[in-house]
Design a protein around this motif. Structure first.
Motif, PDB file in Angstrom:
ATOM      1  N   HIS A  90       0.872  -1.169   0.000  1.00 10.55           N
ATOM      2  CA  HIS A  90       0.000   0.000   0.000  1.00 10.55           C
ATOM      3  C   HIS A  90       0.911   1.222   0.000  1.00 10.55           C
ATOM      4  O   HIS A  90       1.657   1.450   0.952  1.00 10.55           O
ATOM      5  CB  HIS A  90      -0.892  -0.007   1.245  1.00 10.55           C
ATOM      6  CG  HIS A  90      -2.005   0.966   1.200  1.00 10.55           C
ATOM      7  ND1 HIS A  90      -2.886   1.152   2.240  1.00 10.55           N
ATOM      8  CD2 HIS A  90      -2.400   1.842   0.236  1.00 10.55           C
ATOM      9  CE1 HIS A  90      -3.766   2.088   1.924  1.00 10.55           C
ATOM     10  NE2 HIS A  90      -3.481   2.524   0.708  1.00 10.55           N
ATOM     11  N   GLN A  92       2.341   4.822   0.369  1.00 10.50           N
ATOM     12  CA  GLN A  92       2.066   5.985   1.205  1.00 10.50           C
ATOM     13  C   GLN A  92       3.046   7.106   0.849  1.00 10.50           C
ATOM     14  O   GLN A  92       4.227   6.862   0.616  1.00 10.50           O
ATOM     15  CB  GLN A  92       2.147   5.644   2.691  1.00 10.50           C
ATOM     16  CG  GLN A  92       3.505   5.174   3.167  1.00 10.50           C
ATOM     17  CD  GLN A  92       3.499   4.817   4.642  1.00 10.50           C
ATOM     18  OE1 GLN A  92       2.443   4.713   5.281  1.00 10.50           O
ATOM     19  NE2 GLN A  92       4.675   4.629   5.228  1.00 10.50           N
ATOM     20  N   THR A 125       3.964  -0.029   2.351  1.00  8.71           N
ATOM     21  CA  THR A 125       3.748  -0.840   3.541  1.00  8.71           C
ATOM     22  C   THR A 125       3.108  -2.159   3.141  1.00  8.71           C
ATOM     23  O   THR A 125       2.199  -2.205   2.316  1.00  8.71           O
ATOM     24  CB  THR A 125       2.842  -0.116   4.550  1.00  8.71           C
ATOM     25  OG1 THR A 125       1.567   0.140   3.953  1.00  8.71           O
ATOM     26  CG2 THR A 125       3.468   1.205   4.969  1.00  8.71           C
ATOM     27  N   GLU A 127       0.782  -5.241   3.169  1.00  8.51           N
ATOM     28  CA  GLU A 127      -0.574  -5.570   3.625  1.00  8.51           C
ATOM     29  C   GLU A 127      -0.854  -7.040   3.319  1.00  8.51           C
ATOM     30  O   GLU A 127      -0.315  -7.607   2.365  1.00  8.51           O
ATOM     31  CB  GLU A 127      -1.616  -4.690   2.924  1.00  8.51           C
ATOM     32  CG  GLU A 127      -1.452  -3.207   3.158  1.00  8.51           C
ATOM     33  CD  GLU A 127      -1.847  -2.787   4.565  1.00  8.51           C
ATOM     34  OE1 GLU A 127      -2.391  -3.643   5.318  1.00  8.51           O
ATOM     35  OE2 GLU A 127      -1.629  -1.613   4.926  1.00  8.51           O
ATOM     36  N   VAL A 129      -4.141 -10.025   3.378  1.00  5.80           N
ATOM     37  CA  VAL A 129      -5.528 -10.451   3.560  1.00  5.80           C
ATOM     38  C   VAL A 129      -5.509 -11.967   3.598  1.00  5.80           C
ATOM     39  O   VAL A 129      -4.973 -12.614   2.688  1.00  5.80           O
ATOM     40  CB  VAL A 129      -6.433  -9.947   2.417  1.00  5.80           C
ATOM     41  CG1 VAL A 129      -7.860 -10.466   2.597  1.00  5.80           C
ATOM     42  CG2 VAL A 129      -6.422  -8.425   2.360  1.00  5.80           C
ATOM     43  N   PHE A 147     -12.247  -6.303   1.472  1.00  8.03           N
ATOM     44  CA  PHE A 147     -11.293  -5.782   2.454  1.00  8.03           C
ATOM     45  C   PHE A 147     -11.087  -4.299   2.219  1.00  8.03           C
ATOM     46  O   PHE A 147     -11.343  -3.777   1.123  1.00  8.03           O
ATOM     47  CB  PHE A 147      -9.961  -6.537   2.392  1.00  8.03           C
ATOM     48  CG  PHE A 147      -9.276  -6.486   1.057  1.00  8.03           C
ATOM     49  CD1 PHE A 147      -8.370  -5.477   0.743  1.00  8.03           C
ATOM     50  CD2 PHE A 147      -9.531  -7.460   0.097  1.00  8.03           C
ATOM     51  CE1 PHE A 147      -7.744  -5.435  -0.488  1.00  8.03           C
ATOM     52  CE2 PHE A 147      -8.903  -7.429  -1.142  1.00  8.03           C
ATOM     53  CZ  PHE A 147      -8.011  -6.414  -1.431  1.00  8.03           C
ATOM     54  N   ASN A 148     -10.634  -3.623   3.256  1.00  9.00           N
ATOM     55  CA  ASN A 148     -10.478  -2.170   3.216  1.00  9.00           C
ATOM     56  C   ASN A 148      -9.264  -1.774   4.030  1.00  9.00           C
ATOM     57  O   ASN A 148      -9.031  -2.316   5.124  1.00  9.00           O
ATOM     58  CB  ASN A 148     -11.744  -1.491   3.764  1.00  9.00           C
ATOM     59  CG  ASN A 148     -11.591   0.019   3.892  1.00  9.00           C
ATOM     60  OD1 ASN A 148     -11.040   0.514   4.870  1.00  9.00           O
ATOM     61  ND2 ASN A 148     -12.092   0.736   2.897  1.00  9.00           N
ATOM     62  N   ARG A 149      -8.481  -0.857   3.505  1.00 12.51           N
ATOM     63  CA  ARG A 149      -7.379  -0.266   4.253  1.00 12.51           C
ATOM     64  C   ARG A 149      -7.649   1.232   4.321  1.00 12.51           C
ATOM     65  O   ARG A 149      -7.609   1.923   3.293  1.00 12.51           O
ATOM     66  CB  ARG A 149      -6.024  -0.555   3.574  1.00 12.51           C
ATOM     67  CG  ARG A 149      -5.661  -2.035   3.536  1.00 12.51           C
ATOM     68  CD  ARG A 149      -5.544  -2.610   4.933  1.00 12.51           C
ATOM     69  NE  ARG A 149      -5.184  -4.022   4.927  1.00 12.51           N
ATOM     70  CZ  ARG A 149      -6.038  -5.020   4.984  1.00 12.51           C
ATOM     71  NH1 ARG A 149      -7.347  -4.755   5.032  1.00 12.51           N
ATOM     72  NH2 ARG A 149      -5.630  -6.271   5.004  1.00 12.51           N
ATOM     73  N   ARG A 152      -5.083   7.345   6.369  1.00 13.15           N
ATOM     74  CA  ARG A 152      -4.503   7.749   7.649  1.00 13.15           C
ATOM     75  C   ARG A 152      -3.366   8.734   7.399  1.00 13.15           C
ATOM     76  O   ARG A 152      -2.856   8.862   6.276  1.00 13.15           O
ATOM     77  CB  ARG A 152      -4.008   6.546   8.432  1.00 13.15           C
ATOM     78  CG  ARG A 152      -2.870   5.785   7.773  1.00 13.15           C
ATOM     79  CD  ARG A 152      -2.466   4.555   8.577  1.00 13.15           C
ATOM     80  NE  ARG A 152      -1.296   3.892   8.022  1.00 13.15           N
ATOM     81  CZ  ARG A 152      -1.336   2.995   7.048  1.00 13.15           C
ATOM     82  NH1 ARG A 152      -2.510   2.659   6.530  1.00 13.15           N
ATOM     83  NH2 ARG A 152      -0.227   2.446   6.598  1.00 13.15           N
ATOM     84  N   THR A 173      -1.603   8.244   3.788  1.00 13.64           N
ATOM     85  CA  THR A 173      -2.048   7.037   3.103  1.00 13.64           C
ATOM     86  C   THR A 173      -3.503   7.193   2.710  1.00 13.64           C
ATOM     87  O   THR A 173      -4.340   7.569   3.538  1.00 13.64           O
ATOM     88  CB  THR A 173      -1.893   5.805   4.013  1.00 13.64           C
ATOM     89  OG1 THR A 173      -0.544   5.737   4.471  1.00 13.64           O
ATOM     90  CG2 THR A 173      -2.229   4.533   3.260  1.00 13.64           C
ATOM     91  N   GLU A 175      -7.207   5.709   1.163  1.00 12.82           N
ATOM     92  CA  GLU A 175      -7.989   4.502   1.354  1.00 12.82           C
ATOM     93  C   GLU A 175      -7.839   3.569   0.148  1.00 12.82           C
ATOM     94  O   GLU A 175      -7.852   4.009  -0.999  1.00 12.82           O
ATOM     95  CB  GLU A 175      -9.465   4.844   1.554  1.00 12.82           C
ATOM     96  CG  GLU A 175     -10.346   3.645   1.847  1.00 12.82           C
ATOM     97  CD  GLU A 175     -11.791   4.021   2.099  1.00 12.82           C
ATOM     98  OE1 GLU A 175     -12.488   3.271   2.802  1.00 12.82           O
ATOM     99  OE2 GLU A 175     -12.213   5.082   1.585  1.00 12.82           O
ATOM    100  N   GLU A 177      -9.404  -0.175  -1.355  1.00 16.00           N
ATOM    101  CA  GLU A 177     -10.455  -1.174  -1.196  1.00 16.00           C
ATOM    102  C   GLU A 177     -10.293  -2.259  -2.243  1.00 16.00           C
ATOM    103  O   GLU A 177      -9.812  -2.005  -3.351  1.00 16.00           O
ATOM    104  CB  GLU A 177     -11.844  -0.528  -1.344  1.00 16.00           C
ATOM    105  CG  GLU A 177     -12.172   0.495  -0.297  1.00 16.00           C
ATOM    106  CD  GLU A 177     -13.586   1.030  -0.462  1.00 16.00           C
ATOM    107  OE1 GLU A 177     -14.429   0.316  -1.061  1.00 16.00           O
ATOM    108  OE2 GLU A 177     -13.843   2.154  -0.005  1.00 16.00           O
TER     109      GLU A 177
END
Length: 474
Positions: A90, A92, A125, A127, A129, A147-149, A152, A173, A175, A177
């Motif tokens: 993910h 950022q 980063t 991730e 699942v 799933f969702n991140r 932030r 970061t 969102e 999905e």
């Protein structure tokens, strides 16, 4: 479509994926940061090349993909369960801010510290699942796991040698999905085989501002380097690259989009599959000589280690400030002992007879590793070497040392200097044979004032027989 109930909860697959995860880590970070490991390097301005699943609203106009599909064949036994891990990065966005006496911060293009130079950069980063589901459920209905991140923002203070705050790093970061869809169907054939379909899709509702929206805007909402680990207990998967004869037509009917599934894990086992955006062979493994991850998708460890160690101190400071993984590469290159660096120079793994129970006595074992103390050739067990001919036929004419030829470099030769030799005459000095049965003519060009020196030093030009024509002696 329904979402799984308790079976969709996160599940650690334990030791099953340990060996496969070593290769999966390499897939996850392949090309993450390229030599010379600095954010300012041109190669690092176009980030994230493998397995990028972008938001669906952005994908069609840009020729990128929002989903990947894996289809593999499996032979479950008894009350089998399927374990799945989706892994991705993910992105950022990291900005650098300078601290002021009044306690405020402002963005800065670079923050200089004694050991590093901090600059804006996109970090990744990891991730994960995870899903565990009974195989019978897969044949009854499609299993859907969204799933969702969430978005932030984090800040990290930057301190000087005296512990004073001189700046901060701000990481934002967006969102992300997505959804994993699974189902299986039983195929007709001599044995009970199921075709498993696993789809990973980016479902982000983000919409680009217009047709000119840059890729950098889509990346923070993307699934980067997305890949799957699949485990079956009890049971096994069939190789998609070397299936048994009875399953070849079924394998040919599998549709894999933007991914490549191979058997993974310990050699000789078939209960784990790695579905990767990078083409691999069955049971891929990290070379035991590798001292650490280099992350670069274009070079080999030895070259990278030597080049990284040769960077200037200022270049190393910028690399260390670019990313913690880049800093680790610089530190690794500076601390490699000579004996470890020597191991990176090369290894032969395909010349020793296999010793495992599954290996035929005369077949080479891929894991065989040779050092100067372990000869790759056994004189007692080999047939005597046959003398290689010192002449070769060129358009029906025997050509050997002393023969005159006209050079006709073919399309396979891409060295621009060969264009200057087109049509020149040359004299054959040697006929050479390589271990693969190829023939090469070592020549000196007529009229070359350095020809005598080339003969003395053995520094010739090399052509294959189909790149020359025989020339009559004057």
């Amino acid at each position: 479509m329904t979402t799984t109930a308790p079976t969709a909860t996160a599940h650690r697959s334990g030791r099953r994926f340990e060996t496969a995860r070593q290769v999966a880590d390499a897939v996850l970070f392949e090309g993450y940061v390229l030599y010379p490991y600095r954010a300012s390097a041109a190669k690092n301005r176009m980030r994230w090349q493998f397995g990028v699943l972008v938001p669906p609203a952005w994908a069609p106009a840009q020729g990128e993909h929002s989903l990947q599909r894996t289809e593999v064949l499996m032979e479950p036994r008894g009350a089998a369960t399927l374990s799945l891990e989706l892994r991705f990065l993910h992105a950022q966005r990291r900005t650098v801010q300078e601290a002021h006496a009044d306690g405020t911060f402002t963005d800065t293009p670079a923050l200089h510290l004694p050991d590093r130079v901090l600059v804006p950069w996109d970090e990744g980063t990891e991730e994960r699942v995870e899903l565990r589901v009974a195989v019978p459920e897969l044949t009854e209905k499609e299993i859907v796991l969204p799933f969702n991140r969430p978005a932030r923002e984090d800040t990290e203070p930057v301190l000087d040698d005296h512990g004073r705050t001189v700046g901060r790093l701000v990481r934002r970061t967006e969102e992300a999905e997505g959804v994993v869809r699974l189902h299986a169907e039983e195929l007709e054939g001599p044995y009970r085989v199921l075709k498993l379909t696993a789809v990973v899709e980016n479902t982000s509702p983000w919409t680009p501002d217009g047709p000119g929206t840059a890729r950098e805007e889509a990346l923070p909402r993307s699934l980067v380097a997305a890949h799957l680990l699949l485990g079956l207990t009890p049971g096994s998967f069939l190789s998609m690259t070397d299936p048994p004869e009875w399953a070849r037509s079924a394998v040919a009917g599998c549709a894999n989009l933007h991914t490549w599934p191979v058997l993974a894990g310990e050699d000789g086992r078939a209960d784990v599959v790695l579905s990767s955006p990078i083409i691999l062979e069955d049971h891929p493994a990290i070379a035991p000589e590798s001292a650490g991850a280099m992350y670069d998708a274009t070079e080999i460890d030895e070259i990278l280690a030597l080049r990284t160690a040769a960077l200037t101190d200022e270049e190393k400071r910028e690399a260390r400030g670019t990313d913690p993984r880049a800093a680790a590469v610089v530190d690794l290159a500076e601390t490699l002992p000579p004996e470890v660096l020597e191991r990176l120079h090369g290894a032969v793994r395909s010349l020793r007879a296999g010793t495992g129970a599954a290996a035929a006595p005369q077949e080479p074992a891929p894991e065989a590793l040779f050092t100067p103390d372990t000869p790759w050739w056994d004189p007692a067990g080999s047939a005597p070497a046959q003398p290689t001919p010192d002449r070769v036929l060129v358009d029906g004419t025997p050509v050997g040392p002393g023969s005159r030829v006209t050079l006709r470099p073919g399309l396979r030769r891409t060295d621009a200097q060969d264009l200057f030799l087109q049509g020149r005459t040359a004299r054959v000095e040697e006929v050479l044979h390589d271990v693969d049965g190829g023939v090469h003519l070592a020549v000196t060009v007529e009229g070359d004032p350095g020809a005598d020196i080339r003969r003395e030093q053995g520094r010739f030009l090399y052509f294959q027989p189909d790149e020359v024509t025989a020339t009559e002696e004057p």
